[in-house]
Design a protein around this motif. Structure first.
Motif, PDB file in Angstrom:
ATOM      1  N   VAL A   8      -1.620   2.270-115.907  1.00  0.00           N
ATOM      2  CA  VAL A   8      -2.231   3.578-115.661  1.00  0.00           C
ATOM      3  C   VAL A   8      -1.829   4.524-116.789  1.00  0.00           C
ATOM      4  CG1 VAL A   8      -2.204   5.605-114.136  1.00  0.00           C
ATOM      5  CG2 VAL A   8      -2.172   3.329-113.147  1.00  0.00           C
ATOM      6  N   GLU A   9      -2.764   5.368-117.203  1.00  0.00           N
ATOM      7  CA  GLU A   9      -2.437   6.472-118.101  1.00  0.00           C
ATOM      8  C   GLU A   9      -2.565   7.741-117.272  1.00  0.00           C
ATOM      9  OE1 GLU A   9      -3.631   6.952-122.459  1.00  0.00           O
ATOM     10  OE2 GLU A   9      -4.948   8.356-121.402  1.00  0.00           O
ATOM     11  N   LEU A  10      -1.450   8.410-117.062  1.00  0.00           N
ATOM     12  CA  LEU A  10      -1.408   9.607-116.237  1.00  0.00           C
ATOM     13  C   LEU A  10      -1.373  10.847-117.133  1.00  0.00           C
ATOM     14  CD1 LEU A  10      -0.923  11.121-113.511  1.00  0.00           C
ATOM     15  CD2 LEU A  10       1.529  10.756-113.920  1.00  0.00           C
ATOM     16  N   ASN A  11      -2.342  11.739-116.950  1.00  0.00           N
ATOM     17  CA  ASN A  11      -2.336  13.021-117.646  1.00  0.00           C
ATOM     18  C   ASN A  11      -1.837  14.053-116.641  1.00  0.00           C
ATOM     19  OD1 ASN A  11      -2.685  15.252-119.206  1.00  0.00           O
ATOM     20  ND2 ASN A  11      -4.858  14.962-119.574  1.00  0.00           N
ATOM     21  N   TYR A  12      -0.551  14.345-116.708  1.00  0.00           N
ATOM     22  CA  TYR A  12       0.093  15.242-115.742  1.00  0.00           C
ATOM     23  C   TYR A  12       0.129  16.653-116.303  1.00  0.00           C
ATOM     24  CZ  TYR A  12       3.631  17.197-112.663  1.00  0.00           C
ATOM     25  OH  TYR A  12       4.300  17.985-111.764  1.00  0.00           O
ATOM     26  N   ASN A  13      -0.463  17.607-115.571  1.00  0.00           N
ATOM     27  CA  ASN A  13      -0.480  18.989-116.047  1.00  0.00           C
ATOM     28  C   ASN A  13       0.340  19.919-115.165  1.00  0.00           C
ATOM     29  OD1 ASN A  13      -2.134  19.198-113.839  1.00  0.00           O
ATOM     30  ND2 ASN A  13      -3.986  19.712-114.973  1.00  0.00           N
ATOM     31  N   GLY A  14       1.204  19.349-114.340  1.00  0.00           N
ATOM     32  CA  GLY A  14       2.072  20.161-113.494  1.00  0.00           C
ATOM     33  C   GLY A  14       3.288  20.658-114.250  1.00  0.00           C
ATOM     34  N   SER A  15       4.045  21.527-113.614  1.00  0.00           N
ATOM     35  CA  SER A  15       5.245  22.064-114.257  1.00  0.00           C
ATOM     36  C   SER A  15       6.506  21.759-113.452  1.00  0.00           C
ATOM     37  CB  SER A  15       5.116  23.571-114.447  1.00  0.00           C
ATOM     38  OG  SER A  15       4.953  24.205-113.183  1.00  0.00           O
ATOM     39  N   GLY A  35      12.234  15.699-114.644  1.00  0.00           N
ATOM     40  CA  GLY A  35      12.485  17.094-114.301  1.00  0.00           C
ATOM     41  C   GLY A  35      11.321  17.999-114.646  1.00  0.00           C
ATOM     42  N   GLY A  36      11.483  19.293-114.343  1.00  0.00           N
ATOM     43  CA  GLY A  36      10.444  20.281-114.615  1.00  0.00           C
ATOM     44  C   GLY A  36      10.002  20.273-116.068  1.00  0.00           C
ATOM     45  N   ASN A  37       8.884  20.904-116.339  1.00  0.00           N
ATOM     46  CA  ASN A  37       8.280  20.923-117.671  1.00  0.00           C
ATOM     47  C   ASN A  37       7.975  19.521-118.174  1.00  0.00           C
ATOM     48  OD1 ASN A  37       8.428  23.763-117.822  1.00  0.00           O
ATOM     49  ND2 ASN A  37      10.559  23.625-118.442  1.00  0.00           N
ATOM     50  N   SER A  38       7.453  18.694-117.279  1.00  0.00           N
ATOM     51  CA  SER A  38       7.187  17.296-117.613  1.00  0.00           C
ATOM     52  C   SER A  38       5.706  17.022-117.866  1.00  0.00           C
ATOM     53  CB  SER A  38       7.725  16.389-116.508  1.00  0.00           C
ATOM     54  OG  SER A  38       7.242  16.798-115.249  1.00  0.00           O
ATOM     55  N   ALA A  39       4.942  18.055-118.204  1.00  0.00           N
ATOM     56  CA  ALA A  39       3.504  17.888-118.427  1.00  0.00           C
ATOM     57  C   ALA A  39       3.239  17.027-119.651  1.00  0.00           C
ATOM     58  CB  ALA A  39       2.846  19.251-118.585  1.00  0.00           C
ATOM     59  N   GLY A  40       2.121  16.299-119.599  1.00  0.00           N
ATOM     60  CA  GLY A  40       1.698  15.477-120.724  1.00  0.00           C
ATOM     61  C   GLY A  40       1.164  14.141-120.263  1.00  0.00           C
ATOM     62  N   ILE A  41       0.942  13.254-121.223  1.00  0.00           N
ATOM     63  CA  ILE A  41       0.381  11.935-120.932  1.00  0.00           C
ATOM     64  C   ILE A  41       1.498  10.906-120.817  1.00  0.00           C
ATOM     65  CG2 ILE A  41      -1.100  10.091-121.794  1.00  0.00           C
ATOM     66  CD1 ILE A  41      -2.835  12.280-123.054  1.00  0.00           C
ATOM     67  N   ASN A  69       2.960   4.799-106.878  1.00  0.00           N
ATOM     68  CA  ASN A  69       2.939   6.132-106.275  1.00  0.00           C
ATOM     69  C   ASN A  69       3.328   7.178-107.313  1.00  0.00           C
ATOM     70  OD1 ASN A  69       2.807   5.293-103.242  1.00  0.00           O
ATOM     71  ND2 ASN A  69       4.418   4.039-104.143  1.00  0.00           N
ATOM     72  N   VAL A  70       2.642   8.306-107.276  1.00  0.00           N
ATOM     73  CA  VAL A  70       2.966   9.460-108.122  1.00  0.00           C
ATOM     74  C   VAL A  70       3.090  10.648-107.181  1.00  0.00           C
ATOM     75  CG1 VAL A  70       2.190  10.950-109.985  1.00  0.00           C
ATOM     76  CG2 VAL A  70       1.707   8.496-110.076  1.00  0.00           C
ATOM     77  N   SER A  71       4.219  11.367-107.278  1.00  0.00           N
ATOM     78  CA  SER A  71       4.481  12.463-106.355  1.00  0.00           C
ATOM     79  C   SER A  71       5.163  13.624-107.060  1.00  0.00           C
ATOM     80  CB  SER A  71       5.390  11.944-105.216  1.00  0.00           C
ATOM     81  OG  SER A  71       5.782  12.996-104.372  1.00  0.00           O
ATOM     82  N   GLU A  72       4.962  14.813-106.537  1.00  0.00           N
ATOM     83  CA  GLU A  72       5.723  15.986-106.969  1.00  0.00           C
ATOM     84  C   GLU A  72       6.757  16.364-105.905  1.00  0.00           C
ATOM     85  OE1 GLU A  72       2.776  18.589-109.701  1.00  0.00           O
ATOM     86  OE2 GLU A  72       2.286  18.597-107.569  1.00  0.00           O
ATOM     87  N   ILE A  73       6.842  15.588-104.837  1.00  0.00           N
ATOM     88  CA  ILE A  73       7.706  15.938-103.719  1.00  0.00           C
ATOM     89  C   ILE A  73       9.022  15.175-103.747  1.00  0.00           C
ATOM     90  CG2 ILE A  73       7.888  15.964-101.205  1.00  0.00           C
ATOM     91  CD1 ILE A  73       4.793  16.276-101.200  1.00  0.00           C
ATOM     92  N   SER A  74       8.971  13.842-103.822  1.00  0.00           N
ATOM     93  CA  SER A  74      10.221  13.083-103.800  1.00  0.00           C
ATOM     94  C   SER A  74      10.002  11.654-104.262  1.00  0.00           C
ATOM     95  CB  SER A  74      10.816  13.061-102.394  1.00  0.00           C
ATOM     96  OG  SER A  74       9.998  12.291-101.532  1.00  0.00           O
ATOM     97  N   LEU A  75      11.106  11.002-104.515  1.00  0.00           N
ATOM     98  CA  LEU A  75      11.143   9.579-104.850  1.00  0.00           C
ATOM     99  C   LEU A  75      11.502   8.852-103.569  1.00  0.00           C
ATOM    100  CD1 LEU A  75      11.125   7.414-107.149  1.00  0.00           C
ATOM    101  CD2 LEU A  75      13.568   7.810-107.314  1.00  0.00           C
ATOM    102  N   ASP A  76      10.648   7.961-103.104  1.00  0.00           N
ATOM    103  CA  ASP A  76      10.893   7.224-101.854  1.00  0.00           C
ATOM    104  C   ASP A  76      12.057   6.275-102.051  1.00  0.00           C
ATOM    105  OD1 ASP A  76      10.586   6.216 -99.306  1.00  0.00           O
ATOM    106  OD2 ASP A  76       9.067   4.768 -99.914  1.00  0.00           O
ATOM    107  N   ARG A  77      13.130   6.508-101.314  1.00  0.00           N
ATOM    108  CA  ARG A  77      14.302   5.627-101.408  1.00  0.00           C
ATOM    109  C   ARG A  77      14.523   4.964-100.107  1.00  0.00           C
ATOM    110  NH1 ARG A  77      17.528   6.163-106.134  1.00  0.00           N
ATOM    111  NH2 ARG A  77      16.767   7.884-107.341  1.00  0.00           N
TER     112      ARG A  77
END
Length: 101
Positions: A21-28, A69-75, A93-101
């Motif tokens: 997968v190529e993920l283009n993440y634009n979150g902060s 961590g934060g400021n992780s935007a990009g491809i 899985n891709v999440s902004e909430i947590s890593l399933d452990r």
């Protein structure tokens, strides 16, 4: 192909020659990428800055998982592989909430 030969010596397992997968993440905020399933999986991720990070068993059980961590935007080029050389199915899985452990 062997992840330790193709990507970096600290990577484990086997991955394909192209990203899963190529993920283009634009979150902060925080970014969590992990697998879930019954197979022993690995992750190799090429981050937006061009550096590589790999994981084996960083999520629940034998699932792979990485946190950014934060400021992780990009491809992100995400390679999902297996610890052994056989193929299997898993869920990425891709999440902004947590890593399933």
């Amino acid at each position: 192909m062997s992840a330790s030969s193709a990507i970096a010596s600290d990577c484990r397992g086997y991955v394909s020659s192209n990203p899963t997968v190529e993920l283009n993440y634009n979150g902060s905020g925080n970014l969590y990428i992990y697998t879930s399933g019954s197979a022993d999986t690995v992750l190799a991720i090429n981050r937006p800055d061009g550096s590589w990070v790999c994981d084996d068993d960083g999520a629940a059980g034998t699932n792979a998982g990485l946190s950014f961590g934060g400021n992780s935007a990009g491809i992100y080029d995400i390679y999902v592989g297996t610890y052994g050389s056989s193929r299997t199915q898993t869920t990425l899985n891709v999440s902004e909430i947590s890593l399933d452990r």
